[in-house]
Design a protein around this motif. Sequence first.
Motif, PDB file in Angstrom:
ATOM      1  N   UNK A   7      43.951  25.644  35.343  1.00 19.59           N
ATOM      2  CA  UNK A   7      44.500  26.936  35.777  1.00 19.59           C
ATOM      3  C   UNK A   7      44.585  26.873  37.297  1.00 19.59           C
ATOM      4  N   UNK A   8      45.792  26.824  37.833  1.00 15.93           N
ATOM      5  CA  UNK A   8      45.991  26.780  39.273  1.00 15.93           C
ATOM      6  C   UNK A   8      46.052  28.209  39.810  1.00 15.93           C
ATOM      7  N   UNK A   9      45.391  28.441  40.936  1.00 16.23           N
ATOM      8  CA  UNK A   9      45.327  29.788  41.499  1.00 16.23           C
ATOM      9  C   UNK A   9      45.487  29.753  43.013  1.00 16.23           C
ATOM     10  N   UNK A  10      46.103  30.802  43.531  1.00 17.50           N
ATOM     11  CA  UNK A  10      46.263  30.981  44.977  1.00 17.50           C
ATOM     12  C   UNK A  10      45.435  32.181  45.392  1.00 17.50           C
ATOM     13  N   UNK A  11      44.699  32.046  46.485  1.00 20.37           N
ATOM     14  CA  UNK A  11      43.849  33.135  46.965  1.00 20.37           C
ATOM     15  C   UNK A  11      44.111  33.335  48.456  1.00 20.37           C
ATOM     16  N   UNK A  12      43.884  34.563  48.906  1.00 22.74           N
ATOM     17  CA  UNK A  12      44.197  34.909  50.290  1.00 22.74           C
ATOM     18  C   UNK A  12      42.946  35.430  50.993  1.00 22.74           C
ATOM     19  N   UNK A  13      42.657  34.846  52.134  1.00 26.25           N
ATOM     20  CA  UNK A  13      41.599  35.350  53.004  1.00 26.25           C
ATOM     21  C   UNK A  13      42.285  36.304  53.973  1.00 26.25           C
ATOM     22  N   UNK A  14      42.186  37.595  53.650  1.00 26.63           N
ATOM     23  CA  UNK A  14      42.860  38.631  54.429  1.00 26.63           C
ATOM     24  C   UNK A  14      41.926  39.100  55.544  1.00 26.63           C
ATOM     25  N   UNK A  15      42.414  38.989  56.771  1.00 25.41           N
ATOM     26  CA  UNK A  15      41.659  39.424  57.960  1.00 25.41           C
ATOM     27  C   UNK A  15      42.407  40.556  58.649  1.00 25.41           C
ATOM     28  N   UNK A  16      41.629  41.500  59.191  1.00 24.71           N
ATOM     29  CA  UNK A  16      42.246  42.550  59.996  1.00 24.71           C
ATOM     30  C   UNK A  16      42.013  42.254  61.478  1.00 24.71           C
ATOM     31  N   UNK A  17      42.434  43.157  62.337  1.00 20.57           N
ATOM     32  CA  UNK A  17      42.315  42.943  63.790  1.00 20.57           C
ATOM     33  C   UNK A  17      40.873  42.913  64.277  1.00 20.57           C
ATOM     34  N   UNK A  19      38.537  41.269  62.666  1.00 15.36           N
ATOM     35  CA  UNK A  19      37.984  40.059  62.028  1.00 15.36           C
ATOM     36  C   UNK A  19      37.184  40.396  60.763  1.00 15.36           C
ATOM     37  N   UNK A  20      37.539  41.498  60.116  1.00 12.99           N
ATOM     38  CA  UNK A  20      36.914  41.827  58.834  1.00 12.99           C
ATOM     39  C   UNK A  20      37.723  41.181  57.714  1.00 12.99           C
ATOM     40  N   UNK A  21      37.026  40.873  56.602  1.00 16.97           N
ATOM     41  CA  UNK A  21      37.630  40.201  55.455  1.00 16.97           C
ATOM     42  C   UNK A  21      37.752  41.204  54.311  1.00 16.97           C
ATOM     43  N   UNK A  35      38.096  37.175  47.033  1.00 17.99           N
ATOM     44  CA  UNK A  35      39.333  37.339  47.794  1.00 17.99           C
ATOM     45  C   UNK A  35      40.469  37.686  46.826  1.00 17.99           C
ATOM     46  N   UNK A  36      41.507  38.365  47.304  1.00 16.26           N
ATOM     47  CA  UNK A  36      42.658  38.635  46.448  1.00 16.26           C
ATOM     48  C   UNK A  36      43.321  37.331  46.013  1.00 16.26           C
ATOM     49  N   UNK A  37      43.911  37.348  44.839  1.00 19.02           N
ATOM     50  CA  UNK A  37      44.647  36.179  44.360  1.00 19.02           C
ATOM     51  C   UNK A  37      44.577  36.039  42.867  1.00 19.02           C
ATOM     52  N   UNK A  38      45.225  35.011  42.370  1.00 18.77           N
ATOM     53  CA  UNK A  38      45.234  34.766  40.931  1.00 18.77           C
ATOM     54  C   UNK A  38      46.059  33.556  40.579  1.00 18.77           C
ATOM     55  N   UNK A  39      46.277  33.398  39.288  1.00 20.90           N
ATOM     56  CA  UNK A  39      46.905  32.171  38.785  1.00 20.90           C
ATOM     57  C   UNK A  39      48.405  32.117  39.064  1.00 20.90           C
ATOM     58  N   UNK A  40      48.896  30.896  39.177  1.00 20.99           N
ATOM     59  CA  UNK A  40      50.314  30.658  39.373  1.00 20.99           C
ATOM     60  C   UNK A  40      51.053  30.886  38.066  1.00 20.99           C
ATOM     61  N   UNK A  41      52.253  31.422  38.162  1.00 21.27           N
ATOM     62  CA  UNK A  41      53.132  31.524  37.012  1.00 21.27           C
ATOM     63  C   UNK A  41      53.954  30.240  36.954  1.00 21.27           C
ATOM     64  N   UNK A  42      54.540  29.955  35.817  1.00 19.79           N
ATOM     65  CA  UNK A  42      55.322  28.734  35.626  1.00 19.79           C
ATOM     66  C   UNK A  42      56.377  28.589  36.715  1.00 19.79           C
ATOM     67  N   UNK A  43      56.362  27.436  37.397  1.00 22.50           N
ATOM     68  CA  UNK A  43      57.346  27.131  38.424  1.00 22.50           C
ATOM     69  C   UNK A  43      57.089  27.776  39.772  1.00 22.50           C
ATOM     70  N   UNK A  44      56.005  28.519  39.903  1.00 22.05           N
ATOM     71  CA  UNK A  44      55.712  29.240  41.134  1.00 22.05           C
ATOM     72  C   UNK A  44      54.924  28.363  42.105  1.00 22.05           C
ATOM     73  N   UNK A 117      36.625  46.206  53.188  1.00 19.45           N
ATOM     74  CA  UNK A 117      36.666  45.312  54.344  1.00 19.45           C
ATOM     75  C   UNK A 117      35.233  44.988  54.742  1.00 19.45           C
ATOM     76  N   UNK A 118      34.912  43.713  54.881  1.00 14.71           N
ATOM     77  CA  UNK A 118      33.565  43.238  55.221  1.00 14.71           C
ATOM     78  C   UNK A 118      33.579  42.567  56.591  1.00 14.71           C
ATOM     79  N   UNK A 119      32.571  42.860  57.404  1.00 17.88           N
ATOM     80  CA  UNK A 119      32.395  42.083  58.626  1.00 17.88           C
ATOM     81  C   UNK A 119      31.775  40.737  58.233  1.00 17.88           C
ATOM     82  N   UNK A 120      31.884  39.777  59.117  1.00 20.45           N
ATOM     83  CA  UNK A 120      31.287  38.467  58.832  1.00 20.45           C
ATOM     84  C   UNK A 120      29.772  38.576  58.741  1.00 20.45           C
ATOM     85  N   UNK A 121      29.168  39.448  59.563  1.00 24.60           N
ATOM     86  CA  UNK A 121      27.720  39.653  59.478  1.00 24.60           C
ATOM     87  C   UNK A 121      27.330  40.250  58.132  1.00 24.60           C
TER      88      UNK A 121
END
Length: 155
Positions: A7-17, A19-21, A35-44, A117-121
């Motif tokens: 199962x191939x998946x793409x995930x995104x590390x979303x940062x704001x100004x 530096x929160x995730x 992190x947000x994301x999920x599996x690839x659809x056929x051909x994606x 949104x989470x700070x790195x700390x």
Amino acid sequence: MAAAPLREAARVIVLDNDQRVLLLRYDENEGFWATPGGSLETGETYTAAALRELHEELGIDTTSVVLGTQLAERSQEHAVGGREVRQVERYFPAHLTAADVDASLATQPDNIREHRWWTLDELRATHETVYPLGLADLTTDYIRNGVPDRPVVLL
């Protein structure tokens, strides 16, 4: 015993100004943040899947979202929807603001209980389960040094 299906998946590390995730909370498997994301659809492609998932899970208008170069990869066997799979995830950075997120426009919230949104700390100090493991260190390295020469392999 047969190997678990890929199962191939793409995930995104979303940062704001600040530096929160941005992480999503799920109740399954005793509860975790991811992190947000999920599996690839056929051909994606991975990047197309990452953008689609941002829209489906968080209602983000992705027409102006720019994904950065792949930061990391993780391969792990675990249950998805009650069946065992070998999931290979690729992680991409994106910079957004809280105003970009409109969960009321999410088309496939996938049992997401909340987003935060989470700070790195906060990520380093939490006793809650956060995936991928090492997210705070990966994100700190990215903020300080930019994209690594080759994707970091995560556990």
